[in-house]
Scaffold this motif. Structure first.
Motif, PDB file in Angstrom:
ATOM      1  N   ALA A  35       1.106  -0.957  -0.080  1.00 42.85           N
ATOM      2  CA  ALA A  35      -0.014  -0.056  -0.354  1.00 42.85           C
ATOM      3  C   ALA A  35       0.949   1.397   0.149  1.00 42.85           C
ATOM      4  O   ALA A  35      -0.120   2.839  -0.778  1.00 42.85           O
ATOM      5  N   TYR A 246      -0.416   6.844   8.597  1.00 41.79           N
ATOM      6  CA  TYR A 246      -0.578   5.752   8.364  1.00 41.79           C
ATOM      7  C   TYR A 246      -1.567   5.082   8.839  1.00 41.79           C
ATOM      8  O   TYR A 246      -2.249   4.161   8.704  1.00 41.79           O
ATOM      9  N   HIS A 249      -5.175   6.705  10.268  1.00 44.21           N
ATOM     10  CA  HIS A 249      -6.163   6.086   9.346  1.00 44.21           C
ATOM     11  C   HIS A 249      -6.715   5.108   9.210  1.00 44.21           C
ATOM     12  O   HIS A 249      -7.752   4.798   9.038  1.00 44.21           O
ATOM     13  N   ALA A 250      -5.796   3.358   9.007  1.00 47.36           N
ATOM     14  CA  ALA A 250      -5.850   2.560   8.916  1.00 47.36           C
ATOM     15  C   ALA A 250      -6.879   2.271   9.513  1.00 47.36           C
ATOM     16  O   ALA A 250      -7.398   1.551  10.204  1.00 47.36           O
ATOM     17  N   GLU A 252      -8.984   4.242  11.759  1.00 51.30           N
ATOM     18  CA  GLU A 252     -10.201   4.847  11.708  1.00 51.30           C
ATOM     19  C   GLU A 252     -11.276   4.444  10.464  1.00 51.30           C
ATOM     20  O   GLU A 252     -12.064   4.558  10.656  1.00 51.30           O
ATOM     21  N   THR A 253     -10.457   3.906   9.498  1.00 50.84           N
ATOM     22  CA  THR A 253     -11.355   3.562   8.800  1.00 50.84           C
ATOM     23  C   THR A 253     -10.966   2.255   7.990  1.00 50.84           C
ATOM     24  O   THR A 253     -11.746   1.373   7.543  1.00 50.84           O
ATOM     25  N   PRO A 255     -12.693  -2.482   9.128  1.00 48.40           N
ATOM     26  CA  PRO A 255     -13.862  -2.681   8.003  1.00 48.40           C
ATOM     27  C   PRO A 255     -14.291  -2.992   9.563  1.00 48.40           C
ATOM     28  O   PRO A 255     -15.722  -3.683   9.001  1.00 48.40           O
ATOM     29  N   ASN A 265      -7.741  -1.899   8.350  1.00 49.80           N
ATOM     30  CA  ASN A 265      -7.603  -1.270   6.421  1.00 49.80           C
ATOM     31  C   ASN A 265      -6.028  -0.767   5.844  1.00 49.80           C
ATOM     32  O   ASN A 265      -5.903   0.207   5.857  1.00 49.80           O
ATOM     33  N   HIS A 266      -5.936  -1.453   5.897  1.00 52.54           N
ATOM     34  CA  HIS A 266      -4.112  -1.214   5.192  1.00 52.54           C
ATOM     35  C   HIS A 266      -4.326  -0.925   4.115  1.00 52.54           C
ATOM     36  O   HIS A 266      -3.257   0.286   3.971  1.00 52.54           O
ATOM     37  N   TRP A 268      -6.430   1.588   3.007  1.00 50.43           N
ATOM     38  CA  TRP A 268      -7.116   2.616   2.362  1.00 50.43           C
ATOM     39  C   TRP A 268      -6.002   3.691   1.493  1.00 50.43           C
ATOM     40  O   TRP A 268      -6.770   4.262   0.993  1.00 50.43           O
ATOM     41  N   ARG A 271      -7.183   2.623  -2.287  1.00 48.64           N
ATOM     42  CA  ARG A 271      -8.570   3.361  -2.932  1.00 48.64           C
ATOM     43  C   ARG A 271      -9.130   4.655  -3.383  1.00 48.64           C
ATOM     44  O   ARG A 271      -8.658   5.008  -3.759  1.00 48.64           O
ATOM     45  N   SER A 273     -10.344   7.750  -4.691  1.00 45.56           N
ATOM     46  CA  SER A 273     -11.972   8.887  -4.194  1.00 45.56           C
ATOM     47  C   SER A 273     -12.713   8.956  -5.392  1.00 45.56           C
ATOM     48  O   SER A 273     -12.964   8.468  -5.910  1.00 45.56           O
TER      49      SER A 273
END
Length: 273
Positions: A35, A246, A249-250, A252-253, A255, A265-266, A268, A271, A273
Motif C-alpha cells: 500500500a 498511515y 487512518h487505517a 479510523e477506516t 472494516p 484497513n491496510h 486505504w 482506494r 476517491s
C-alpha cells in the motif's frame, strides 16, 4: 542514484510469522509495504492458527529453512530494508542474525520485538529474549517496542510518559542506532511516542487515542511502514511520522471484522476517491 538502483528502491524483506486471520504478522506486513509503494518479500518464521480473539496454535518453521528463505531472497532480489517481527525461538533468532550478517550486513534493519499477541498469547519464548537482546537489537537501525516490551528488554519500569526518555536511553544502550518507544499502553487519551537516535536526535510524536477495537496488528503494521519508508530512502524521523499517519487512518477506516481485536484497513492509500 543510478537508473538500476532507482529501479530497485523500496524492496523490504520481512522476517516474521504468519497470521491466518490476516490482521497481523506477514499478512499485515505485505499489505502495508504494498500500500505504501514498496515491494514485499518474506521469510516466514512460524505459522499461527489465529483470529481476532487469540492465537490458538503455533507451528514453528525449522531455523535452517528460515535462513534458507532469507539467503535466496537476498541473493536474487535483494533488499533496501529488512523488518523482523515474530521470531519465537532462540535458534530462529540465531539463524536470522547469522544470515543477515552474511548476506545483508549493511541493509537497515527494523526490529519489532514481538513478545505477546494482542489476545495475550506469548509469541517469544522467555529463553529467546536474551538472544533477541544480544544478536539482533545491536545491529538494528531502529527498534519499535511498546512499553511492556521495553520494560522486559531494558529491565526498567515505565509508569508514565515522564519515564519514557530514560527508558529509551536504556534501550539505546543495548546497541541499536535508534529507539521508537511507543506509549500506547499508558492510561489516558493523550498519546506519546518517543524516537531517540544514537547521534543525539530526539523526536516526540503526540496524538489522541482512538477508542477502537480495530487494533490487531498495529505494531506489525507500524514497523513495516517504517521499513518501507527507509527502503524508499526517507530519513528515519520522516518515515516514523508517515508510518504513524498511515496506521492512524487505517484504524479510523477499519472494516470491523471479527469478534475481538479487529484488523486495520491496510489498503486505504489504494482506494480511489
Amino acid at each position: 542514484m543510478s537508473e538500476s538502483s532507482a529501479r530497485h528502491r523500496g524492496r523490504v524483506l520481512i522476517i516474521a510469522g504468519s497470521d491466518s486471520g490476516g490482521g497481523a504478522g506477514i499478512q499485515a506486513d505485505i499489505k502495508t509495504v504494498t500500500a505504501l509503494g514498496g515491494y514485499a518479500a518474506t521469510a516466514i518464521t512460524a505459522l499461527t492458527a489465529q483470529d481476532t480473539l487469540t492465537v490458538h496454535a503455533i507451528h514453528d518453521v525449522p531455523a535452517d529453512f528460515v535462513a534458507r528463505q532469507i539467503k535466496v531472497v537476498l541473493q536474487d532480489i535483494g533488499a533496501d530494508a529488512i523488518k523482523t517481527g515474530m521470531l519465537h525461538r532462540a535458534d530462529i533468532i540465531a539463524a536470522v542474525a547469522d544470515a543477515l550478517e552474511e548476506y545483508a550486513p549493511d541493509v537497515p534493519l527494523v526490529v519489532d520485538p514481538v513478545m505477546v499477541a494482542k489476545g495475550g498469547a506469548r509469541l517469544l519464548q522467555p529463553e529467546a529474549e536474551a538472544a533477541l537482546r544480544e544478536r539482533l537489537i545491536p545491529r538494528a537501525a531502529v527498534i519499535t517496542p511498546n512499553l511492556p516490551e521495553a520494560e522486559a528488554l531494558a529491565d526498567v519500569k515505565i509508569a508514565d510518559a515522564a519515564a519514557m526518555p530514560a527508558a529509551a536511553q536504556a534501550l539505546l544502550a543495548l546497541g541499536p542506532q535508534a529507539v521508537l518507544l511507543k506509549g500506547g499502553h499508558l492510561d489516558g487519551d493523550h498519546l506519546v511516542d518517543l524516537l531517540v537516535q544514537r547521534d543525539g536526535g530526539s523526536f516526540r510524536f503526540e496524538g489522541t487515542r482512538l477508542h477502537s477495537n480495530a487494533t490487531h496488528g498495529t505494531g506489525c503494521t507500524l514497523a513495516s511502514a517504517i521499513a518501507t519508508g527507509l527502503a524508499l530512502g526517507q530519513p528515519l524521523n520522516f518515515a516514523v511520522e508517515e508510518a504513524r499517519r498511515y496506521v492512524r487512518h487505517a484504524i479510523e477506516t477499519a472494516p470491523g471484522f471479527g469478534r475481538g481485536h479487529g484488523p486495520l484497513n491496510h489498503g486505504w492509500p489504494l482506494r480511489r476517491s
